[in-house]
Scaffold this motif. Structure first.
Motif, PDB file in Angstrom:
ATOM      1  N   THR A   3       5.501   1.805  -0.735  1.00 59.64           N
ATOM      2  CA  THR A   3       4.868   0.493  -0.885  1.00 59.64           C
ATOM      3  C   THR A   3       5.623  -0.608  -0.121  1.00 59.64           C
ATOM      4  O   THR A   3       6.841  -0.690  -0.196  1.00 59.64           O
ATOM      5  CB  THR A   3       4.833   0.112  -2.374  1.00 59.64           C
ATOM      6  OG1 THR A   3       4.300   1.203  -3.099  1.00 59.64           O
ATOM      7  CG2 THR A   3       4.029  -1.131  -2.597  1.00 59.64           C
ATOM      8  N   HIS A 143      -1.423  -2.954  -8.976  1.00 56.51           N
ATOM      9  CA  HIS A 143      -1.529  -1.632  -8.347  1.00 56.51           C
ATOM     10  C   HIS A 143      -2.287  -1.727  -7.006  1.00 56.51           C
ATOM     11  O   HIS A 143      -1.843  -1.192  -5.979  1.00 56.51           O
ATOM     12  CB  HIS A 143      -2.245  -0.704  -9.319  1.00 56.51           C
ATOM     13  CG  HIS A 143      -2.742   0.578  -8.752  1.00 56.51           C
ATOM     14  ND1 HIS A 143      -1.908   1.532  -8.192  1.00 56.51           N
ATOM     15  CD2 HIS A 143      -4.017   1.086  -8.640  1.00 56.51           C
ATOM     16  CE1 HIS A 143      -2.646   2.564  -7.772  1.00 56.51           C
ATOM     17  NE2 HIS A 143      -3.919   2.312  -8.037  1.00 56.51           N
ATOM     18  N   THR A 147      -0.501  -1.399  -3.294  1.00 55.97           N
ATOM     19  CA  THR A 147      -0.831  -0.219  -2.497  1.00 55.97           C
ATOM     20  C   THR A 147      -1.819  -0.540  -1.389  1.00 55.97           C
ATOM     21  O   THR A 147      -2.103   0.316  -0.545  1.00 55.97           O
ATOM     22  CB  THR A 147      -1.459   0.875  -3.394  1.00 55.97           C
ATOM     23  OG1 THR A 147      -2.614   0.329  -4.044  1.00 55.97           O
ATOM     24  CG2 THR A 147      -0.465   1.362  -4.440  1.00 55.97           C
ATOM     25  N   GLU A 468      -0.375   5.216  -9.897  1.00 55.41           N
ATOM     26  CA  GLU A 468       0.095   5.872  -8.678  1.00 55.41           C
ATOM     27  C   GLU A 468       0.640   7.259  -8.981  1.00 55.41           C
ATOM     28  O   GLU A 468       0.345   8.232  -8.295  1.00 55.41           O
ATOM     29  CB  GLU A 468       1.225   5.042  -8.046  1.00 55.41           C
ATOM     30  CG  GLU A 468       0.743   3.867  -7.241  1.00 55.41           C
ATOM     31  CD  GLU A 468       1.897   3.279  -6.453  1.00 55.41           C
ATOM     32  OE1 GLU A 468       2.171   3.769  -5.341  1.00 55.41           O
ATOM     33  OE2 GLU A 468       2.535   2.346  -6.984  1.00 55.41           O
ATOM     34  N   ASN A 473       0.897  10.057  -6.181  1.00 57.06           N
ATOM     35  CA  ASN A 473       1.584   9.243  -5.178  1.00 57.06           C
ATOM     36  C   ASN A 473       2.844   8.650  -5.794  1.00 57.06           C
ATOM     37  O   ASN A 473       2.759   7.855  -6.708  1.00 57.06           O
ATOM     38  CB  ASN A 473       0.713   8.072  -4.706  1.00 57.06           C
ATOM     39  CG  ASN A 473      -0.665   8.538  -4.328  1.00 57.06           C
ATOM     40  OD1 ASN A 473      -0.831   9.624  -3.760  1.00 57.06           O
ATOM     41  ND2 ASN A 473      -1.674   7.734  -4.669  1.00 57.06           N
TER      42      ASN A 473
END
Lengths: 474, 474
Positions: A3, A143, A147, A468, A473
């Motif tokens: 990120t 989030h 992302t 995530e 991820n």
């Protein structure tokens, strides 16, 4: 961690915290007391307020679901598909109804006039449960921002109940009615707390419940104990003899097979429980009790979290008024309930009670046993479950000084009782994990309910990491 | 028998029976219900009616004694000295107050409109106890007529209570106040019955009573059984464990020393009890019960008449309302009472309960025990007591075909409970014997109360024989 730190979760949450608190305060001003018939309109207004806010957050599907029973205490459903065909589906549970604000005179500021003092937001529902549900709206925005996505990494569903504080009488039916819409791989419950302000933790299980009433009949009417006492059965005597045998000398429950299948505590979990900073004197004050007493071989926390119990909740029979009345009474009654843990089966315990009674009640005594509803199944997520691991990772990052550095240790707790979580597990057939950051001193159901604003923000941050993580991820 | 048969007791009683019944009916028309505040005036009128009738009978001293408590429910005292310095003194006990007549609709004729049908006099109080007291007025007249005396062979005293049906709350105090006036060698109670119409019998003893309440405290308030259940003491569980231990497997009371000093049944009395035509199925119907169960080694009659007991009269704690309430309750309570037999001491049993509790209640449980009043002492007249022998002789003659021929066998019964008889025994320090001829089917305290007129006449006849016998004239 891929990120871009400019849009890092923590930074986004902090930048948006003021607006988050103001929005939450608006919601908290709606006195959505499900137990008060005069507040039915407010419960609906609360649902509509939340629905509008969910739409504004970006959820493409937002619906108000009427609950059963015609009580007008609706739930809110929202869905935001990932767009990724391989993405897992997560259902978040919370509730938007609250306890009454009474007695208002014990509050420092009015229960439905939210105020922030010393970093704490005071209002009915600030912690239980509007605050803890609401952090998910900030969490999903963080989030997405962090992302760069336009839809969450998981298929995100929210089910926000409107009558949890009234005992969720129609929630299981609602879940069954909408089981397809709610289908998911994991349920995330945000309606619990952590051990204390210094100890991030997550709940791994809740005890189930089976409640019964035993009725014992003696003479067909009260009779004079002078004329008949000593020569006919006394139903109270028979009942106390039965109930005294419900536990053995080690305070283990004596029903045949009661412990069969019980998922025993593993050494790891016992060690992790033991790491929790437990202050027995303080716990006893909360328990309003003078002594910790229970099943031999287990600690207090193990007893309330991981061991099944039989508790006599009420008893009555014969003369209970002033003075004496010398009778052999006609009837005696007791209400008992069993707390159940993973591995125990409701039907099996029910049958065990029935056969235990049949074996012990003398043939010349009439009795009956009845059960209150179908009971509540216990729920337990194994410590090695991937979803549980995702929760502890997310919390560990949220509580770390640097979310990309060394995570904080997250411990495990359980709950001794259970709400609608068991219904979620049972009806949706998915594991249940818990993302809750309330503190024991937040005063649920009490005057001056409050929440640490910092903890709500940690909750939003943890939720963002969790989506995530669950999507694979990291 | 020296009596001139022209004036024989039985002949006199029969000749005067019509007037006796008419007089009694007049008295029964006064609704002297001591339990009804609206009938206080009627209780006084009943006392005054009786006082006038006693004066007319010849008693030189007749007084109305106010009872304590200012309730206006007076007793009547009468005295007729023998004139013989060696004559024994007898005090007859009865009561002139009655139970309510309600529910009036269940009576065939009104409760205070006395009617004779088929040899039975129907009215409230016909048997309990106006009829059984009133036969003494005919009895003493028959005694005088048959013996040609102008005063009874014994110093005759009568004490007729006015609030027996209200539990005799001031009777012991009244006895103490007038103990000198009531001093006597023997008390004759006429407020009991005989075994059945075919079996003349007399009561030889009554069980005493000690009533207590046990209070057990757990948490200082009800707490959630999910959060705390299984780890803190439950006061109901502790209470039922205690109470279950009140009896052993033989259903004997486990208090230390409880049976110390108990006057055991002798072989003769057991044999005499066994001669009573006892129909267990019928007894069970009266007991409203399915089974006769009690202390091992004793018959049903022995259990209710001659064995001490511990009975749980009431129990309560926790949730006793509708549905389930999953709490560990704060308190649990039980009312228990002990029936005591001759040889047991009230203070000793009280101490035994206290020490039994102290020994058994775990140290981490708070409890208390309190007693209801001072209790009632048991009373028992030994089978070989001369006064008891006089009663059985008198009854045997009264029920014989020819009072001067072979007497009928008279059996012995006891009563499982006790009224003011124990006070009489205790305060006056005299043995108590029982001259009562009521039948089990007379319907005491029930609709259609009645008495066999023939039995009242037998009572008068027996009283007349009894005074002669007690004075030593046979």
């Amino acid at each position: 961690m891929s990120t871009d730190s400019t849009f890092a979760v923590r930074a986004f949450v902090e930048q948006n915290s003021a607006g988050f608190v103001e929005d939450l305060k608006s919601w908290l001003r709606i006195p959505s007391v499900s137990g008060d018939p005069d507040r039915v309109g407010d419960v609906r207004a609360s649902a509509e307020w939340l629905a509008a806010k969910l739409r504004a957050t970006g959820f493409p599907t937002v619906e108000i679901w009427e609950s059963g029973g015609g009580r007008g205490l609706p739930s809110v459903f929202a869905e935001w598909p990932s767009g990724d065909p391989d993405a897992p589906t997560v259902a978040v549970y919370g509730h938007h109804d609250v306890q009454p604000g009474t007695p208002v005179e014990l509050w420092d500021t009015a229960p439905f006039d939210p105020q922030v003092r010393d970093g704490r937001l005071f209002a009915r529902g600030a912690s239980d449960d509007k605050g803890q549900l609401f952090f998910h709206l900030l969490g999903v925005r963080a989030h997405l921002a962090a992302t760069g996505r336009t839809a969450p990494a998981v298929n995100l569903k929210l089910i926000v109940e409107g009558e949890e504080e009234s005992g969720s009488p129609h929630f299981a039916a609602l879940l069954r009615e909408h089981a397809e819409r709610l289908a998911c791989d994991v349920v995330v419950v945000s309606d619990t707390g952590m051990w204390d302000r210094h100890t991030p933790s997550t709940v791994t299980g809740m005890r189930g419940l089976l409640a019964a009433q035993i009725d014992v009949r003696g003479p067909s009417g009260d009779v004079h104990s002078g004329s008949f006492g000593g020569a006919i059965p006394n139903p109270i005597t028979e009942l106390v003899r039965l109930l005294a045998g419900l536990h053995d000398a080690d305070r283990r429950v004596t029903l045949p097979g009661f412990y069969d299948g019980v998922v025993e505590l593993g050494a790891t979990e016992r060690q992790l429980f033991a790491k929790l900073p437990f202050d027995e004197a303080r716990w006893l004050r909360t328990a309003k009790s003078r002594a910790a007493v229970g099943e031999a071989g287990f600690s207090t926390l193990e007893r309330v979290w991981a061991r099944p119990t039989a508790e006599i909740n009420g008893i009555w029979g014969g003369h209970t008024g002033h003075g004496s009345k010398t009778i052999v009474p006609s009837e005696a009654h007791a209400k008992i309930s069993f707390r159940l843990v993973a591995g125990q089966d409701l039907a099996q315990v029910r049958e065990a009670l029935e056969s235990w009674l049949a074996e012990r009640v003398p043939e010349w005594i009439e009795y009956s046993v009845s059960f209150e509803g179908h009971g509540v199944r216990p729920c337990l997520t194994p410590l090695d479950h991937p979803a549980l691991n995702s929760v502890t990772c997310a919390l560990g990052r949220a509580f770390a000084d640097d979310p990309d550095g060394e995570p904080r240790e997250v411990l495990y707790t359980r709950e001794g009782g259970s709400g609608p979580e068991a219904d979620l597990q049972e009806v949706l057939g998915a594991p249940v994990v818990f993302l809750g950051l309330s503190l024991p001193e937040d005063g649920w159901h009490a005057p001056n309910e409050r929440v640490e604003v910092a903890n709500l923000l940690k909750g939003a941050e943890a939720a963002a990491y969790l989506w995530e993580d669950l999507a694979g991820n990291k």
